[in-house]
Write a protein that holds these residues in place. Structure first.
Motif, short mmCIF file in Angstrom:
data_model
loop_
_atom_site.label_atom_id
_atom_site.label_comp_id
_atom_site.label_asym_id
_atom_site.label_seq_id
_atom_site.Cartn_x
_atom_site.Cartn_y
_atom_site.Cartn_z
N SER A 51 1.00 -1.34 -0.02
CA SER A 51 0.09 -0.04 -0.13
C SER A 51 1.03 1.26 0.04
O SER A 51 0.44 2.49 0.04
N THR A 52 2.06 1.07 -0.17
CA THR A 52 2.98 2.44 -0.26
C THR A 52 3.16 2.84 -1.67
O THR A 52 3.03 2.24 -2.64
N LYS A 53 3.67 4.11 -1.75
CA LYS A 53 4.06 4.76 -2.84
C LYS A 53 5.40 4.11 -3.54
O LYS A 53 6.42 3.56 -2.74
N ASN A 54 5.65 4.40 -4.55
CA ASN A 54 6.88 3.97 -5.19
C ASN A 54 7.97 4.72 -5.16
O ASN A 54 9.23 4.31 -5.69
N GLY A 55 7.95 5.95 -4.59
CA GLY A 55 8.83 6.91 -4.47
C GLY A 55 9.46 7.50 -5.67
O GLY A 55 10.64 8.04 -6.06
N ALA A 56 8.55 7.73 -6.84
CA ALA A 56 8.98 8.13 -8.33
C ALA A 56 9.23 9.52 -8.38
O ALA A 56 10.02 10.21 -8.80
N ASP A 57 8.41 10.28 -7.32
CA ASP A 57 8.90 11.85 -7.09
C ASP A 57 10.01 12.19 -6.88
O ASP A 57 10.76 12.72 -7.23
N ILE A 58 10.42 11.22 -5.74
CA ILE A 58 12.04 11.42 -5.12
C ILE A 58 13.05 11.13 -6.11
O ILE A 58 13.92 12.10 -6.39
N ARG A 59 12.89 10.00 -6.77
CA ARG A 59 13.69 9.40 -7.86
C ARG A 59 13.73 10.52 -8.78
O ARG A 59 14.94 11.05 -9.36
N LEU A 60 12.67 11.13 -9.27
CA LEU A 60 12.62 12.04 -10.54
C LEU A 60 13.52 13.22 -10.07
O LEU A 60 14.16 13.92 -10.97
N CYS A 61 12.90 13.94 -8.90
CA CYS A 61 13.65 14.84 -8.37
C CYS A 61 15.35 14.83 -8.44
O CYS A 61 15.92 15.81 -8.79
N LEU A 62 15.72 13.88 -7.92
CA LEU A 62 17.33 13.55 -7.90
C LEU A 62 18.01 13.46 -9.27
O LEU A 62 18.73 14.12 -9.52
N ASP A 63 17.00 12.68 -10.20
CA ASP A 63 17.67 12.56 -11.36
C ASP A 63 17.70 13.97 -12.07
O ASP A 63 18.82 14.45 -12.78
N ALA A 64 16.46 14.73 -11.94
CA ALA A 64 16.40 16.18 -12.68
C ALA A 64 17.57 16.81 -12.08
O ALA A 64 18.13 17.84 -12.88
N THR A 65 17.86 16.90 -10.72
CA THR A 65 18.82 17.88 -10.24
C THR A 65 20.27 17.48 -10.64
O THR A 65 21.04 18.41 -11.14
N GLU A 66 20.37 16.09 -10.92
CA GLU A 66 21.64 15.73 -11.39
C GLU A 66 22.00 16.18 -12.72
O GLU A 66 22.99 16.52 -13.25
N ASP A 67 21.01 15.88 -13.70
CA ASP A 67 20.98 16.05 -15.05
C ASP A 67 21.43 17.52 -15.03
O ASP A 67 22.14 18.10 -16.21
N LEU A 68 20.61 18.47 -14.48
CA LEU A 68 20.86 19.76 -14.58
C LEU A 68 22.35 20.44 -14.43
O LEU A 68 22.79 21.25 -14.81
N ALA A 69 22.83 19.69 -13.26
CA ALA A 69 24.30 20.09 -13.17
C ALA A 69 25.22 19.39 -14.19
O ALA A 69 26.36 19.94 -14.60
N LYS A 113 15.12 24.70 -7.74
CA LYS A 113 16.70 24.35 -8.31
C LYS A 113 16.77 24.75 -9.60
O LYS A 113 17.68 25.16 -10.22
N ILE A 114 15.67 24.04 -10.33
CA ILE A 114 15.71 24.67 -11.83
C ILE A 114 15.40 26.05 -12.06
O ILE A 114 16.42 26.72 -13.00
N LYS A 115 14.86 26.97 -11.31
CA LYS A 115 14.99 28.19 -11.45
C LYS A 115 16.24 28.83 -11.28
O LYS A 115 16.68 29.65 -11.65
N ALA A 116 16.72 28.32 -10.00
CA ALA A 116 18.21 28.66 -9.60
C ALA A 116 19.14 28.58 -10.39
O ALA A 116 20.18 29.44 -10.89
N ALA A 117 19.12 27.60 -11.59
CA ALA A 117 19.91 27.08 -12.54
C ALA A 117 19.75 28.00 -13.89
O ALA A 117 20.44 27.88 -14.82
N GLY A 118 18.70 28.74 -13.85
CA GLY A 118 18.37 29.80 -15.07
C GLY A 118 17.57 28.66 -16.16
O GLY A 118 17.70 29.37 -17.01
N ARG A 119 17.13 27.72 -15.82
CA ARG A 119 16.10 27.04 -16.92
C ARG A 119 14.80 27.42 -16.86
O ARG A 119 14.34 27.70 -15.69
N ARG A 120 14.17 26.97 -17.83
CA ARG A 120 12.73 27.34 -17.99
C ARG A 120 11.89 25.95 -17.55
O ARG A 120 12.32 24.53 -17.71
N LEU A 121 10.93 26.08 -16.41
CA LEU A 121 10.10 24.96 -15.93
C LEU A 121 8.71 24.80 -16.53
O LEU A 121 7.89 25.94 -16.40
N ILE A 122 8.32 23.74 -17.01
CA ILE A 122 7.14 23.56 -17.57
C ILE A 122 6.31 22.47 -16.72
O ILE A 122 7.12 21.14 -16.74
N GLY A 123 5.33 22.52 -16.43
CA GLY A 123 4.48 21.50 -15.37
C GLY A 123 3.46 21.09 -16.12
O GLY A 123 2.51 21.94 -16.88
#
Length: 196
Positions: A97-115, A138-148
């Motif tokens: 009944s628990t979450k798969n943690g996709a949001d955490i992994r997504l955030c970590l991957d995106a932050t690493e890719d920005l760098a 983090k995305i804004k601090a890196a000067g990138r555009r964020l679309i949700g």
């Protein structure tokens, strides 16, 4: 200040199971995806994968196209995922009944890719969780555009406002859920570019 995105690439990150769950609940009722008899079986394709890839392509060439989820129940999406060269990241939930943690992994991957990749000018996150708000900073601090992108009933309004621009899935594919806000509200909730 946002960089000029001309000639720069797009990174597209999908919280795929979250989007699918939102669409399934719009169809079968709130809380339906929490039912193990529904969740833990092969899923009917509900996400218009091509429409979201086309949206991402409108911002530039897609360099990263990565989707996170528990793929063992999403085999019916196989052709659409393969045709759009989506990299699938398998995340098994640690309990029934628990979450798969996709949001955490997504955030970590995106932050690493920005760098790592300076050529990324636009980041698109498909998901409606407020958990993505630190990533927006983090995305804004890196000067990138964020679309949700997210579904109306499942998108946190603070997350939507933290994006430079936000698109509702229902408006993108031309389907409005019963009792949802007016179409003009979809474009009206587009982020202002200001951090809340």
């Amino acid at each position: 200040m946002i960089h000029d995105d001309t000639g720069r690439s797009v990174a597209l990150y999908w919280d795929f199971e979250n989007l699918h769950a939102g669409l399934l609940e719009a169809k079968q009722g709130e809380g339906a995806y929490a039912n193990p008899d529904i969740r833990f079986r092969p899923q009917e394709p509900l996400v218009d994968v091509q429409a979201l890839v086309d949206l991402a392509s409108s911002f530039g060439p897609i360099a990263i196209n990565r989707a996170f989820g528990n793929w063992q129940y999403f085999s019916r999406y196989r052709d659409a995922l393969l045709q759009n060269a989506i990299e699938l990241i398998q995340l098994f939930p640690p309990g029934a009944s628990t979450k798969n943690g996709a949001d955490i992994r997504l955030c970590l991957d995106a932050t690493e890719d920005l760098a790592r990749f300076a050529h990324i000018g636009t980041v698109i996150v498909i998901g409606g969780d407020s958990d993505f708000m630190p990533l927006a900073q983090k995305i804004k601090a890196a000067g990138r555009r964020l679309i949700g992108v997210g579904t109306r009933p499942n998108t946190n309004r603070h997350w939507a406002r933290s994006c430079h621009e936000f698109r509702y899935y229902e408006s993108l594919v031309g389907v409005e859920a019963a009792g949802s806000a007016s179409p003009s509200d979809a474009e009206g909730s587009r982020a202002t570019g200001k951090t809340p």
